[in-house]
Design a protein around this motif. Structure first.
Motif, PDB file in Angstrom:
ATOM      1  N   ILE A 116       0.841  -1.202   0.000  1.00  0.00           N
ATOM      2  CA  ILE A 116       0.000   0.000   0.000  1.00  0.00           C
ATOM      3  C   ILE A 116       0.876   1.252   0.000  1.00  0.00           C
ATOM      4  O   ILE A 116       0.626   2.212  -0.733  1.00  0.00           O
ATOM      5  CB  ILE A 116      -0.940   0.000   1.220  1.00  0.00           C
ATOM      6  N   PHE A 117       1.925   1.240   0.811  1.00  0.00           N
ATOM      7  CA  PHE A 117       2.827   2.391   0.873  1.00  0.00           C
ATOM      8  C   PHE A 117       3.541   2.596  -0.453  1.00  0.00           C
ATOM      9  O   PHE A 117       3.729   3.729  -0.901  1.00  0.00           O
ATOM     10  CB  PHE A 117       3.851   2.196   1.994  1.00  0.00           C
ATOM     11  N   ILE A 118       3.941   1.503  -1.090  1.00  0.00           N
ATOM     12  CA  ILE A 118       4.621   1.615  -2.378  1.00  0.00           C
ATOM     13  C   ILE A 118       3.715   2.287  -3.404  1.00  0.00           C
ATOM     14  O   ILE A 118       4.157   3.146  -4.182  1.00  0.00           O
ATOM     15  CB  ILE A 118       5.075   0.225  -2.869  1.00  0.00           C
ATOM     16  N   LEU A 119       2.443   1.921  -3.395  1.00  0.00           N
ATOM     17  CA  LEU A 119       1.493   2.509  -4.349  1.00  0.00           C
ATOM     18  C   LEU A 119       1.253   3.988  -4.082  1.00  0.00           C
ATOM     19  O   LEU A 119       0.808   4.719  -4.963  1.00  0.00           O
ATOM     20  CB  LEU A 119       0.165   1.746  -4.299  1.00  0.00           C
ATOM     21  N   SER A 120       1.541   4.437  -2.869  1.00  0.00           N
ATOM     22  CA  SER A 120       1.332   5.850  -2.539  1.00  0.00           C
ATOM     23  C   SER A 120       2.514   6.712  -2.959  1.00  0.00           C
ATOM     24  O   SER A 120       2.432   7.942  -2.927  1.00  0.00           O
ATOM     25  CB  SER A 120       1.105   6.011  -1.026  1.00  0.00           C
ATOM     26  N   LEU A 121       3.621   6.080  -3.361  1.00  0.00           N
ATOM     27  CA  LEU A 121       4.818   6.823  -3.749  1.00  0.00           C
ATOM     28  C   LEU A 121       4.823   7.060  -5.255  1.00  0.00           C
ATOM     29  O   LEU A 121       4.463   6.175  -6.025  1.00  0.00           O
ATOM     30  CB  LEU A 121       6.080   6.050  -3.349  1.00  0.00           C
ATOM     31  N   PRO A 122       5.234   8.230  -5.715  1.00  0.00           N
ATOM     32  CA  PRO A 122       5.270   8.502  -7.155  1.00  0.00           C
ATOM     33  C   PRO A 122       6.414   7.746  -7.821  1.00  0.00           C
ATOM     34  O   PRO A 122       7.443   7.469  -7.195  1.00  0.00           O
ATOM     35  CB  PRO A 122       5.490  10.010  -7.225  1.00  0.00           C
ATOM     36  N   SER A 123       6.226   7.409  -9.080  1.00  0.00           N
ATOM     37  CA  SER A 123       7.269   6.691  -9.814  1.00  0.00           C
ATOM     38  C   SER A 123       8.066   7.599 -10.740  1.00  0.00           C
ATOM     39  O   SER A 123       9.054   7.168 -11.329  1.00  0.00           O
ATOM     40  CB  SER A 123       6.626   5.572 -10.649  1.00  0.00           C
ATOM     41  N   ASN A 124       7.637   8.874 -10.861  1.00  0.00           N
ATOM     42  CA  ASN A 124       8.284   9.759 -11.834  1.00  0.00           C
ATOM     43  C   ASN A 124       9.124  10.865 -11.209  1.00  0.00           C
ATOM     44  O   ASN A 124       9.680  11.698 -11.915  1.00  0.00           O
ATOM     45  CB  ASN A 124       7.234  10.377 -12.757  1.00  0.00           C
ATOM     46  N   HIS A 125       9.216  10.915  -9.903  1.00  0.00           N
ATOM     47  CA  HIS A 125      10.093  11.899  -9.272  1.00  0.00           C
ATOM     48  C   HIS A 125      10.427  11.456  -7.844  1.00  0.00           C
ATOM     49  O   HIS A 125       9.765  10.597  -7.279  1.00  0.00           O
ATOM     50  CB  HIS A 125       9.454  13.298  -9.263  1.00  0.00           C
ATOM     51  N   ASN A 126      11.470  12.060  -7.305  1.00  0.00           N
ATOM     52  CA  ASN A 126      11.898  11.754  -5.939  1.00  0.00           C
ATOM     53  C   ASN A 126      11.259  12.718  -4.950  1.00  0.00           C
ATOM     54  O   ASN A 126      10.988  13.872  -5.283  1.00  0.00           O
ATOM     55  CB  ASN A 126      13.421  11.843  -5.825  1.00  0.00           C
ATOM     56  N   PHE A 127      11.062  12.244  -3.728  1.00  0.00           N
ATOM     57  CA  PHE A 127      10.474  13.073  -2.680  1.00  0.00           C
ATOM     58  C   PHE A 127      11.515  13.978  -2.039  1.00  0.00           C
ATOM     59  O   PHE A 127      12.678  13.616  -1.897  1.00  0.00           O
ATOM     60  CB  PHE A 127       9.862  12.201  -1.575  1.00  0.00           C
ATOM     61  N   THR A 128      11.083  15.151  -1.651  1.00  0.00           N
ATOM     62  CA  THR A 128      11.880  15.956  -0.736  1.00  0.00           C
ATOM     63  C   THR A 128      11.433  15.620   0.691  1.00  0.00           C
ATOM     64  O   THR A 128      10.368  15.038   0.897  1.00  0.00           O
ATOM     65  CB  THR A 128      11.681  17.463  -0.984  1.00  0.00           C
ATOM     66  N   ILE A 129      12.260  15.958   1.662  1.00  0.00           N
ATOM     67  CA  ILE A 129      11.873  15.742   3.055  1.00  0.00           C
ATOM     68  C   ILE A 129      10.989  16.901   3.480  1.00  0.00           C
ATOM     69  O   ILE A 129      11.454  17.942   3.941  1.00  0.00           O
ATOM     70  CB  ILE A 129      13.109  15.623   3.961  1.00  0.00           C
ATOM     71  N   SER A 130       9.703  16.720   3.265  1.00  0.00           N
ATOM     72  CA  SER A 130       8.721  17.765   3.563  1.00  0.00           C
ATOM     73  C   SER A 130       7.600  17.173   4.403  1.00  0.00           C
ATOM     74  O   SER A 130       7.173  16.031   4.161  1.00  0.00           O
ATOM     75  CB  SER A 130       8.150  18.343   2.257  1.00  0.00           C
ATOM     76  N   PRO A 131       7.088  17.919   5.391  1.00  0.00           N
ATOM     77  CA  PRO A 131       6.008  17.384   6.239  1.00  0.00           C
ATOM     78  C   PRO A 131       4.718  17.131   5.496  1.00  0.00           C
ATOM     79  O   PRO A 131       3.830  16.472   6.018  1.00  0.00           O
ATOM     80  CB  PRO A 131       5.834  18.477   7.315  1.00  0.00           C
ATOM     81  N   THR A 132       4.597  17.656   4.258  1.00  0.00           N
ATOM     82  CA  THR A 132       3.365  17.451   3.487  1.00  0.00           C
ATOM     83  C   THR A 132       3.488  16.304   2.495  1.00  0.00           C
ATOM     84  O   THR A 132       2.495  15.947   1.860  1.00  0.00           O
ATOM     85  CB  THR A 132       2.998  18.741   2.725  1.00  0.00           C
ATOM     86  N   HIS A 133       4.667  15.729   2.350  1.00  0.00           N
ATOM     87  CA  HIS A 133       4.853  14.644   1.390  1.00  0.00           C
ATOM     88  C   HIS A 133       4.599  13.291   2.035  1.00  0.00           C
ATOM     89  O   HIS A 133       4.808  13.095   3.235  1.00  0.00           O
ATOM     90  CB  HIS A 133       6.258  14.706   0.802  1.00  0.00           C
ATOM     91  N   THR A 134       4.142  12.366   1.211  1.00  0.00           N
ATOM     92  CA  THR A 134       3.622  11.089   1.685  1.00  0.00           C
ATOM     93  C   THR A 134       4.527  10.353   2.676  1.00  0.00           C
ATOM     94  O   THR A 134       4.048   9.923   3.734  1.00  0.00           O
ATOM     95  CB  THR A 134       3.313  10.172   0.487  1.00  0.00           C
ATOM     96  N   PRO A 135       5.820  10.144   2.402  1.00  0.00           N
ATOM     97  CA  PRO A 135       6.614   9.358   3.361  1.00  0.00           C
ATOM     98  C   PRO A 135       6.648   9.955   4.756  1.00  0.00           C
ATOM     99  O   PRO A 135       6.561   9.227   5.753  1.00  0.00           O
ATOM    100  CB  PRO A 135       8.018   9.358   2.729  1.00  0.00           C
ATOM    101  N   ILE A 136       6.772  11.281   4.844  1.00  0.00           N
ATOM    102  CA  ILE A 136       6.834  11.918   6.161  1.00  0.00           C
ATOM    103  C   ILE A 136       5.487  11.815   6.862  1.00  0.00           C
ATOM    104  O   ILE A 136       5.415  11.564   8.073  1.00  0.00           O
ATOM    105  CB  ILE A 136       7.260  13.391   6.032  1.00  0.00           C
ATOM    106  N   VAL A 137       4.402  12.004   6.113  1.00  0.00           N
ATOM    107  CA  VAL A 137       3.064  11.887   6.701  1.00  0.00           C
ATOM    108  C   VAL A 137       2.857  10.484   7.262  1.00  0.00           C
ATOM    109  O   VAL A 137       2.399  10.309   8.397  1.00  0.00           O
ATOM    110  CB  VAL A 137       1.981  12.218   5.655  1.00  0.00           C
ATOM    111  N   LEU A 138       3.199   9.462   6.489  1.00  0.00           N
ATOM    112  CA  LEU A 138       3.028   8.081   6.945  1.00  0.00           C
ATOM    113  C   LEU A 138       3.921   7.764   8.134  1.00  0.00           C
ATOM    114  O   LEU A 138       3.520   7.060   9.060  1.00  0.00           O
ATOM    115  CB  LEU A 138       3.339   7.116   5.796  1.00  0.00           C
ATOM    116  N   ALA A 139       5.136   8.298   8.126  1.00  0.00           N
ATOM    117  CA  ALA A 139       6.084   8.004   9.206  1.00  0.00           C
ATOM    118  C   ALA A 139       5.657   8.589  10.537  1.00  0.00           C
ATOM    119  O   ALA A 139       6.108   8.126  11.586  1.00  0.00           O
ATOM    120  CB  ALA A 139       7.472   8.520   8.833  1.00  0.00           C
TER     121      ALA A 139
END
Length: 376
Positions: A116-139
């Motif tokens: 489920i987490f993998i599907l929430s990540l974009p495949s066309n760009h890398n994330f920045t460490i931002s509180p509004t981006h998916t990995p930080i929200v999930l973490a």
């Protein structure tokens, strides 16, 4: 129910409820629930049954409290009314907290949660460490989710220049992702066309201990021609690490401050170390100068024989003077790309390569090529 108010206290008379003694009894009777509240473990079947039973009792008790509050509303027993409201709010909060113990997400297997987490990540760009981006929200949801996030969050984008706090967070990310293959991209600096070399030098040193895990890297080299070539040549000799020499996926954007010096292709391109990368599978190379000939080190099987994706571009600072990749250069490269699948390039000019008299074959066959975007 762990730390919940007792739900079996008798309703003695209208507007009078006492639950404080019951709270302590419940804590002593159900220490397991208290432990569950401080973990991500799902309750057992028997614990789930007990939680549901106690929640039902507590909801009934809550209804009694609500009726008692309604009965006292408008009367002068303010202190008693406030105490009942306090008990109602406390009981409501504890009911809501313990309802979470029955959440299906607690019992969700880690492999499904990871998908489920993998599907929430974009495949066309890398994330920045931002509180509004998916990995930080999930973490930030809970400890279990944070641990799972770091098993799938394999890419990151780093703006330059990076603040000390961002550097610390990226170093933490590098450590917590353990053996996960990594992909990193770096932005160009501000103001536009500012030199990136001082910043990249620091980051390459940080990445050196994790070099065996790097799967992709993207960065911009901006500065004068000598600065760029000297920087790339010194990377291996100074710290023993040049990512271009060993990462399977490489994207490099070259912006030299003097783009019309024809020696750039002879000096800068060999300094990158691309020709030493036998693991190279995807290459995206753009530059703001002509590529009129193929450096000797590029006129070999490595790195071309293993490349499946090739993107060669020139970018113009001044539209009136277009930059090109000579057709002869492109053909010599394609002649060595036996496994190429995706091609995107801009080329023009003569078919002959000035510094090489080797004849170009009448036919160049790339049997595996499936997609080509060519600009002439």
């Amino acid at each position: 129910m762990g730390s919940a108010p007792s739900c079996d206290s008798p309703y003695s008379m209208p507007g009078t409820l006492s639950m404080d003694s019951g709270i302590q009894r419940r804590r002593e009777m159900h220490p397991t629930f208290e432990a569950l509240l401080h973990s991500n473990d799902p309750p057992s079947d028997s614990e789930s049954t007990s939680i549901r039973e106690q929640l039902a009792t507590c909801r009934s008790h809550l209804a009694v409290l609500e009726n008692a509050i309604q009965g006292l509303s408008g009367l002068k027993e303010e202190s008693q009314l406030e105490e009942l409201k306090r008990q109602r709010d406390e009981l409501t909060a504890r009911i809501n907290t313990h309802r979470g113990l029955l959440s299906p997400l607690r019992a969700l297997p880690e492999d499904i949660l990871r998908e489920i987490f993998i599907l929430s990540l974009p495949s066309n760009h890398n994330f920045t460490i931002s509180p509004t981006h998916t990995p930080i929200v999930l973490a930030h949801v809970c400890r279990r989710w944070r641990e799972v996030v770091f098993t799938v969050w394999s890419s990151i984008h780093i703006p330059l220049p990076a603040s000390p706090s961002l550097v610390s967070l990226v170093e933490l990310w590098l450590t917590r992702t353990r053996s996960l293959p990594l992909s990193l991209s770096f932005s160009s600096v501000k103001p536009k066309y500012g030199p990136t070399i001082p910043h990249l030098s620091r980051w390459f040193a940080i990445l050196q201990p994790f070099s065996h895990r790097l799967n992709g890297i993207s960065f911009t080299l901006s500065g004068n021609g000598d600065q760029i070539s000297n920087f790339m040549e010194k990377q291996y000799w100074q710290i023993g690490f040049n990512p271009v020499q060993q990462v399977p996926k490489v994207a490099i954007h070259i912006d030299v401050f003097d783009p019309y010096n024809r020696q750039h292709f002879a000096n800068i391109l060999p300094s990158l170390g691309i020709h030493q990368n036998s693991r190279l599978r995807e290459l995206r190379l753009s530059m703001n100068f002509h590529m009129l000939t193929l450096p000797d080190c590029f006129d070999r099987a490595v790195p071309w024989r293993n490349i499946t994706t090739l993107n060669l571009q020139t970018r113009n600072f001044h539209r009136s003077i277009p930059n090109i990749i000579r057709n002869g250069v492109l053909l010599r490269i394609l002649f060595r790309c036996f496994n190429i699948i995706h091609l995107h390039t801009f080329a023009g000019g003569a078919l002959r390569v000035f510094n090489n008299n080797e004849a170009i074959p009448d036919n160049i066959t790339n049997a595996k090529l499936r997609h080509a975007t060519l600009f002439f």
